[in-house]
Motif scaffolding. Structure first.
Motif, PDB file in Angstrom:
ATOM      1  N   PRO A  29       0.810  -1.233   0.000  1.00  0.00           N
ATOM      2  CA  PRO A  29       0.000   0.000   0.000  1.00  0.00           C
ATOM      3  C   PRO A  29       0.835   1.272   0.000  1.00  0.00           C
ATOM      4  O   PRO A  29       0.372   2.313  -0.478  1.00  0.00           O
ATOM      5  N   ASN A  30       2.040   1.211   0.553  1.00  0.00           N
ATOM      6  CA  ASN A  30       2.851   2.424   0.644  1.00  0.00           C
ATOM      7  C   ASN A  30       3.801   2.590  -0.534  1.00  0.00           C
ATOM      8  O   ASN A  30       4.713   3.413  -0.482  1.00  0.00           O
ATOM      9  N   TYR A  31       3.611   1.813  -1.582  1.00  0.00           N
ATOM     10  CA  TYR A  31       4.472   1.961  -2.763  1.00  0.00           C
ATOM     11  C   TYR A  31       3.917   3.071  -3.644  1.00  0.00           C
ATOM     12  O   TYR A  31       2.745   3.053  -4.024  1.00  0.00           O
ATOM     13  N   ARG A  32       4.763   4.024  -3.967  1.00  0.00           N
ATOM     14  CA  ARG A  32       4.340   5.167  -4.776  1.00  0.00           C
ATOM     15  C   ARG A  32       5.264   5.331  -5.986  1.00  0.00           C
ATOM     16  O   ARG A  32       5.622   6.432  -6.362  1.00  0.00           O
ATOM     17  N   GLY A  33       5.669   4.236  -6.564  1.00  0.00           N
ATOM     18  CA  GLY A  33       6.575   4.310  -7.699  1.00  0.00           C
ATOM     19  C   GLY A  33       5.896   4.867  -8.934  1.00  0.00           C
ATOM     20  O   GLY A  33       4.727   4.576  -9.214  1.00  0.00           O
ATOM     21  N   LEU A  34       6.611   5.681  -9.673  1.00  0.00           N
ATOM     22  CA  LEU A  34       6.075   6.281 -10.893  1.00  0.00           C
ATOM     23  C   LEU A  34       6.711   5.708 -12.154  1.00  0.00           C
ATOM     24  O   LEU A  34       6.266   6.028 -13.256  1.00  0.00           O
ATOM     25  N   GLU A  35       7.768   4.885 -11.985  1.00  0.00           N
ATOM     26  CA  GLU A  35       8.415   4.361 -13.182  1.00  0.00           C
ATOM     27  C   GLU A  35       7.514   3.335 -13.858  1.00  0.00           C
ATOM     28  O   GLU A  35       6.740   2.632 -13.205  1.00  0.00           O
ATOM     29  N   VAL A  36       7.616   3.271 -15.150  1.00  0.00           N
ATOM     30  CA  VAL A  36       6.814   2.351 -15.955  1.00  0.00           C
ATOM     31  C   VAL A  36       7.737   1.256 -16.482  1.00  0.00           C
ATOM     32  O   VAL A  36       8.731   1.549 -17.155  1.00  0.00           O
ATOM     33  N   GLN A  37       7.419   0.030 -16.162  1.00  0.00           N
ATOM     34  CA  GLN A  37       8.213  -1.104 -16.623  1.00  0.00           C
ATOM     35  C   GLN A  37       7.311  -2.023 -17.427  1.00  0.00           C
ATOM     36  O   GLN A  37       6.270  -2.458 -16.946  1.00  0.00           O
ATOM     37  N   ARG A  38       7.718  -2.298 -18.647  1.00  0.00           N
ATOM     38  CA  ARG A  38       6.944  -3.123 -19.557  1.00  0.00           C
ATOM     39  C   ARG A  38       7.851  -4.177 -20.187  1.00  0.00           C
ATOM     40  O   ARG A  38       9.078  -4.067 -20.141  1.00  0.00           O
ATOM     41  N   PHE A  39       7.232  -5.173 -20.796  1.00  0.00           N
ATOM     42  CA  PHE A  39       7.996  -6.146 -21.566  1.00  0.00           C
ATOM     43  C   PHE A  39       8.602  -5.455 -22.781  1.00  0.00           C
ATOM     44  O   PHE A  39       7.972  -4.596 -23.402  1.00  0.00           O
ATOM     45  N   SER A  40       9.814  -5.863 -23.114  1.00  0.00           N
ATOM     46  CA  SER A  40      10.515  -5.200 -24.214  1.00  0.00           C
ATOM     47  C   SER A  40       9.910  -5.546 -25.571  1.00  0.00           C
ATOM     48  O   SER A  40       9.851  -4.706 -26.462  1.00  0.00           O
ATOM     49  N   ASP A  41       9.471  -6.787 -25.755  1.00  0.00           N
ATOM     50  CA  ASP A  41       8.879  -7.187 -27.024  1.00  0.00           C
ATOM     51  C   ASP A  41       7.966  -8.382 -26.792  1.00  0.00           C
ATOM     52  O   ASP A  41       7.746  -8.819 -25.656  1.00  0.00           O
ATOM     53  N   GLU A  42       7.434  -8.906 -27.873  1.00  0.00           N
ATOM     54  CA  GLU A  42       6.486 -10.018 -27.778  1.00  0.00           C
ATOM     55  C   GLU A  42       7.145 -11.274 -27.218  1.00  0.00           C
ATOM     56  O   GLU A  42       6.548 -11.993 -26.405  1.00  0.00           O
TER      57      GLU A  42
END
Length: 226
Positions: free
Chosen positions: A144-157
């Motif tokens: 609940p106290n995590y306020r991360g703003l970074e976006v992490q996604r898969f690099s490709d399919e």
């Protein structure tokens, strides 16, 4: 002339008797040596299984019984008898080797088996890396106290498919009674559907969404006027 022929005949008989006696003595010596070797092997096998408080394997017992029966036969020895002894000793060696292999395999399986209440899963390095990354991100977003703003996604399919397969590898080994879901394959198909829906030819709306994501990851460059 007759006396000479008699002497030659007697010498021939004497030579044949000496050769036959020496050959029989040699064959008896070989059989005696085999007998002593087998007795030592049998004594060692019996002591080994007595210390382990286990019975001798049936294959080894049968081979030993056949060798003892062969050694107890009292008749003029022939060349075939020695070959039969060789064959029986080879069968005994095969039986001992098979018993050792079975014992080693059973102990290896018992040693490698997980402790009661635990499961063992075979994972590749790629699967471990994928699960480590996904578990870390999942833990962060569950706090609940995590306020991360970074976006992490898969690099490709391919990266996304490896992650989906890694999760499915863990889900399918969960015992049926302990699963919080009915079918892990349904989750896997759902993830694959998400992957196939996303990695399609780009549309204007998706291109705009990707542009917004990149703006979150890479802050815009600021320029100063001279």
């Amino acid at each position: 002339m007759i006396v000479l022929l008699i002497i030659i005949g007697l010498l021939t008989v004497l030579l044949w008797a000496c050769w036959s006696s020496a050959r029989s003595y040699y064959q008896n010596g070989r059989i005696k040596g085999m007998d002593e070797a087998v007795q030592q092997i049998v004594r060692g096998i019996g002591r080994h299984y007595e210390m382990a408080a286990r019975s001798t394997p049936s294959g080894v017992s049968n081979a030993i019984a056949e060798i003892k029966a062969l050694l107890n036969q009292r008749h003029p020895l022939k060349t075939q008898d020695v070959e039969r002894h060789h064959l029986q000793i080879s069968l005994l060696a095969d039986a001992i080797g098979e018993a050792c292999c079975s014992k080693g395999q059973a102990e290896g399986v018992e040693m490698m088996a997980p402790a009661e209440g635990y499961l063992r899963v075979d994972l590749s390095v790629i699967e471990l890396l994928q699960l480590s990354r996904l578990a870390h991100l999942g833990f962060l977003h569950m706090m609940p106290n995590y306020r991360g703003l970074e976006v992490q996604r898969f690099s490709d399919e391919l990266d996304a498919q490896e992650g989906a397969r890694s999760i499915y590898t863990l889900e399918r080994v969960i015992p049926l009674k302990e699963r919080p879901f009915v079918d892990p394959a349904a989750h896997y198909i759902w993830r694959e559907q998400l992957i196939s829906d996303w990695w399609q030819p780009p549309t204007p709306k998706r291109a705009e969404y990707v542009k917004d994501l990149r703006s979150l990851v890479t802050p815009p460059l600021t320029t100063t006027s001279p």
